[in-house]
Write a protein that holds these residues in place. Structure first.
Motif, mmCIF file in Angstrom:
data_model
loop_
_atom_site.group_PDB
_atom_site.id
_atom_site.type_symbol
_atom_site.label_atom_id
_atom_site.label_comp_id
_atom_site.label_asym_id
_atom_site.label_seq_id
_atom_site.Cartn_x
_atom_site.Cartn_y
_atom_site.Cartn_z
ATOM 1 N N ARG A 15 -2.051 28.939 20.833
ATOM 2 C CA ARG A 15 -1.273 27.999 21.636
ATOM 3 C C ARG A 15 -1.500 28.224 23.134
ATOM 4 O O ARG A 15 -1.524 27.280 23.918
ATOM 5 C CB ARG A 15 0.212 28.120 21.292
ATOM 6 C CG ARG A 15 0.568 27.535 19.909
ATOM 7 C CD ARG A 15 0.322 26.048 19.899
ATOM 8 N NE ARG A 15 0.406 25.436 18.607
ATOM 9 C CZ ARG A 15 1.501 24.848 18.109
ATOM 10 N NH1 ARG A 15 2.610 24.830 18.821
ATOM 11 N NH2 ARG A 15 1.473 24.280 16.924
ATOM 12 N N ILE A 16 -1.674 29.472 23.549
ATOM 13 C CA ILE A 16 -1.993 29.742 24.951
ATOM 14 C C ILE A 16 -3.352 29.145 25.296
ATOM 15 O O ILE A 16 -3.533 28.516 26.339
ATOM 16 C CB ILE A 16 -1.992 31.256 25.228
ATOM 17 C CG1 ILE A 16 -0.586 31.838 25.069
ATOM 18 C CG2 ILE A 16 -2.511 31.543 26.646
ATOM 19 C CD1 ILE A 16 -0.515 33.347 25.238
ATOM 20 N N ASP A 17 -4.325 29.348 24.396
ATOM 21 C CA ASP A 17 -5.685 28.881 24.654
ATOM 22 C C ASP A 17 -5.779 27.357 24.737
ATOM 23 O O ASP A 17 -6.707 26.830 25.356
ATOM 24 C CB ASP A 17 -6.635 29.392 23.562
ATOM 25 C CG ASP A 17 -6.830 30.899 23.626
ATOM 26 O OD1 ASP A 17 -6.528 31.486 24.680
ATOM 27 O OD2 ASP A 17 -7.280 31.479 22.621
ATOM 28 N N LYS A 18 -4.825 26.645 24.119
ATOM 29 C CA LYS A 18 -4.847 25.177 24.213
ATOM 30 C C LYS A 18 -4.664 24.704 25.647
ATOM 31 O O LYS A 18 -5.180 23.670 26.039
ATOM 32 C CB LYS A 18 -3.744 24.575 23.328
ATOM 33 C CG LYS A 18 -4.139 24.462 21.860
ATOM 34 C CD LYS A 18 -3.113 23.635 21.099
ATOM 35 C CE LYS A 18 -3.602 23.366 19.678
ATOM 36 N NZ LYS A 18 -2.650 22.512 18.925
ATOM 37 N N GLY A 19 -3.879 25.451 26.413
ATOM 38 C CA GLY A 19 -3.738 25.149 27.826
ATOM 39 C C GLY A 19 -2.831 23.983 28.160
ATOM 40 O O GLY A 19 -2.824 23.526 29.303
ATOM 41 N N TYR B 148 2.855 23.709 26.787
ATOM 42 C CA TYR B 148 3.360 25.060 26.569
ATOM 43 C C TYR B 148 4.840 25.066 26.178
ATOM 44 O O TYR B 148 5.259 25.852 25.340
ATOM 45 C CB TYR B 148 3.169 25.898 27.827
ATOM 46 C CG TYR B 148 1.760 26.428 28.018
ATOM 47 C CD1 TYR B 148 0.892 26.552 26.938
ATOM 48 C CD2 TYR B 148 1.309 26.815 29.275
ATOM 49 C CE1 TYR B 148 -0.394 27.053 27.120
ATOM 50 C CE2 TYR B 148 0.023 27.315 29.470
ATOM 51 C CZ TYR B 148 -0.823 27.425 28.379
ATOM 52 O OH TYR B 148 -2.087 27.914 28.562
ATOM 53 N N ARG B 149 5.634 24.209 26.817
ATOM 54 C CA ARG B 149 7.075 24.250 26.555
ATOM 55 C C ARG B 149 7.377 23.946 25.092
ATOM 56 O O ARG B 149 8.185 24.612 24.459
ATOM 57 C CB ARG B 149 7.813 23.261 27.467
ATOM 58 C CG ARG B 149 9.332 23.307 27.283
ATOM 59 C CD ARG B 149 10.015 22.436 28.311
ATOM 60 N NE ARG B 149 10.010 23.077 29.620
ATOM 61 C CZ ARG B 149 10.954 23.925 30.027
ATOM 62 N NH1 ARG B 149 11.941 24.255 29.208
ATOM 63 N NH2 ARG B 149 10.911 24.451 31.235
ATOM 64 N N GLU B 150 6.711 22.926 24.522
ATOM 65 C CA GLU B 150 6.964 22.558 23.134
ATOM 66 C C GLU B 150 6.189 23.425 22.156
ATOM 67 O O GLU B 150 6.691 23.763 21.082
ATOM 68 C CB GLU B 150 6.590 21.084 22.891
ATOM 69 C CG GLU B 150 7.353 20.080 23.743
ATOM 70 C CD GLU B 150 6.783 19.935 25.151
ATOM 71 O OE1 GLU B 150 5.662 20.447 25.395
ATOM 72 O OE2 GLU B 150 7.467 19.346 26.003
ATOM 73 N N GLY B 151 4.957 23.784 22.509
ATOM 74 C CA GLY B 151 4.089 24.461 21.556
ATOM 75 C C GLY B 151 4.101 25.969 21.611
ATOM 76 O O GLY B 151 3.898 26.639 20.598
ATOM 77 N N LEU B 152 4.376 26.524 22.789
ATOM 78 C CA LEU B 152 4.258 27.974 22.974
ATOM 79 C C LEU B 152 5.598 28.692 23.031
ATOM 80 O O LEU B 152 5.748 29.784 22.466
ATOM 81 C CB LEU B 152 3.470 28.271 24.256
ATOM 82 C CG LEU B 152 3.308 29.745 24.645
ATOM 83 C CD1 LEU B 152 2.543 30.508 23.570
ATOM 84 C CD2 LEU B 152 2.596 29.868 25.992
ATOM 85 N N THR B 153 6.580 28.112 23.722
ATOM 86 C CA THR B 153 7.834 28.844 23.914
ATOM 87 C C THR B 153 8.557 29.198 22.614
ATOM 88 O O THR B 153 9.173 30.278 22.551
ATOM 89 C CB THR B 153 8.789 28.071 24.847
ATOM 90 O OG1 THR B 153 8.987 26.742 24.335
ATOM 91 C CG2 THR B 153 8.217 27.990 26.253
#
Length: 520
Positions: A352-356, A359-364
């Motif tokens: 998910r970090i690498d997607k760039g 971030y709020r929906e996918g990484l947090t």
């Protein structure tokens, strides 16, 4: 023109002709999602005509054609106002077997009718506020749970389960009252958990442990879709579950967490479907009370323990017995515990970090989950610390420069999105046992300044939570480089305007404040 011809046949034709004209209409408009406003009245009348046909004794194939066209037309919110009546909703409930009192779903020929009726209900409930109110009046959630109980162990009716679950998800999304009804009155938590168990074909080896076949086939597309819908419905049911008040609740959440651990260790038919499956599992795990997340890790089996001991014996002498090892079946072992699920979560986070983006929906969600797991469970924290913050050997590059997980997380500590940088910094701070000196060692002062300022820790110290005093060893490379860190120190202004180390400046201001108090 299509609507006129279809309406004429629906009003005056016999079943065979109705089936043919509606099949043609369905084939032509299968991918239509935007409709011409000029034909709006004709579509309303066609909907009304189809409902009148559905109450007649017509062949199953004709019922399916009627429902397919109704599903297409129900994509248009404007035409649903006149046709969304209690009577018409009850017609669809009857066709979907939601009004049946018997416990059987024996007629396979009726399955397409049930599926299409559920699809129509999904569209109508989603697009019509009147239908949402009628769903409450007709107690639709209870009827859907009853249908699920009829088919929870029968794999050949996955489509029925899938759209039943989708409708249940929509209802629980749109009505907070239904969430409470599902949780307590309808026992939705164990019911939906059992649906997941069935989709994953889980075989329990212990109370909260399941057998994992690392060489088994991936989930089928139907099983994957069914599991995803169940995960989404469970998320709504458990969205307010922050505290466990009863032992029965604790047990049920642990069972669900164990099922989600199994979910993380299997794959779907495609990489995208696997990511969607795991993403929904992560979201649901975020609703599980943190005290129940201990089941994400489990003791190694006797065979795995013996293999881990053999592997550790083969490690170089500078490695400790607590270092992670990878066993023959690709199991990630650490300190006698199976860490597969945590390792999957870590890899998921890095992807998910690498997607760039997003971030709020996918990484947090996954970062928050790993943070809470680390704060509450020592073995998880220590494993993640070894994976994310291994002993420092590269001390020449800045902490945010590079391609390691540490480098990526440190870069996020200065992200423009406040929520993203806060949770990234919090995660690393927890891995460092909330010790400022340890955090600075791995991230640098500039990257950590935001977190430390928010915590009132710019002058050093540690956070409010207690952690075990396990040893945090430094590498020779870091010991040699550590004295050079004095080149960068937090500074502040003294009362006379000159610059001095921050701690000294704060002390001088404290003395002035005490003197002022004495004078008063």
């Amino acid at each position: 023109m299509d609507e006129e011809r279809a309406l004429y046949i629906v009003r005056a034709g016999e079943a065979g002709a109705i089936e043919r004209v509606l099949r043609d209409y369905s084939d032509k408009h299968r991918a239509t999602f935007k409709f011409e406003s000029t034909d709006e009245d004709k579509r309303k009348k066609l909907c009304e005509g189809i409902f009148k046909v559905l109450v007649k004794d017509i062949p199953t194939t004709c019922q399916v054609s009627c429902l397919e066209v109704l599903r297409i037309l129900s994509r248009d919110k404007k035409i649903l106002v006149p046709v969304t009546t209690k009577e018409n909703m009850q017609i669809l409930l009857r066709l979907a077997k939601l009004n049946e009192s018997d416990d059987s779903l024996e007629k396979v020929s009726e399955f397409p009718v049930i599926v299409e009726s559920l699809k129509c209900l999904c569209n109508i409930v989603f697009n019509s506020q009147m239908a949402q109110q009628l769903s409450l009046e007709l107690n639709l959630a209870a009827k859907l749970c009853n249908l699920l109980r009829k088919c929870k162990d029968r794999k050949f009716i996955n489509d029925i389960k899938c759209f039943d679950l989708r409708l249940l998800f929509l209802l629980s999304l749109l009505h907070t009252d239904i969430r409470s009804q599902l949780r307590y009155e309808l026992q939705g938590l164990p019911l939906l958990t059992q649906i997941l168990e069935s989709a994953f074909s889980i075989k329990w080896t212990d109370e909260y442990e399941s057998a994992i076949d690392h060489n088994g086939p991936p989930l089928s597309p139907q099983e994957t879709d069914c599991a995803i819908e169940a995960l989404k419905a469970l998320f709504n049911v458990t969205v307010d579950s922050w505290k466990v008040h009863k032992e029965s609740d604790s047990h049920q959440f642990r069972v669900m967490a164990a099922v989600l651990r199994h979910c993380l260790l299997i794959v779907g038919p495609t990489e995208d479907k696997t990511e969607e499956l795991h993403s929904n599992a992560v979201n649901l795990l975020s609703n599980v009370p943190v005290s129940c997340l201990d089941v994400l890790i489990c003791p190694l089996t006797h065979e795995e323990t013996a293999q881990e001991a053999t592997t550790v014996d083969e490690l170089p002498s500078d490695k400790t017995a607590e270092k992670e090892t990878v066993l023959e079946n690709n199991t990630m072992a650490y300190n006698g515990m199976n860490m597969e699920a945590i390792h999957v979560l870590l890899n998921f986070m890095e992807k998910r970090i690498d997607k760039g983006s997003s971030y709020r929906e996918g990484l947090t969600p996954v970062l928050s989950l790993l943070t809470e797991c680390s704060r509450a469970h020592r073995n998880i924290r220590k494993f993640l610390k070894d994976q994310v913050l291994p002993p420092l050997r590269d001390v020449t590059n800045r902490p945010e420069v590079g391609s390691t997980v540490r480098n990526k997380l440190v870069r996020l500590m200065t992200h423009v999105d406040l929520g993203v940088k806060q949770i990234a910094a919090e995660f690393l701070f927890v891995l460092c046992k909330e010790r400022v000196d340890s955090l600075l060692k791995y991230t640098g002062y500039g990257n950590a300044a935001g977190l430390l300022a928010a915590r009132g820790l710019l002058a050093g110290g540690r956070g409010d939570n207690w952690y075990s005093e396990d040893e945090d060893t430094d590498t020779e490379e870091y010991k040699n480089a550590k004295p050079k860190e004095e080149l960068l120190k937090p500074m502040g202004l003294k009362p006379d305007g000159t610059i001095t180390p921050l701690e000294e400046a704060l002390n001088q201001y404290s003395v002035i404040e005490e003197t002022s108090s004495d004078t008063d």
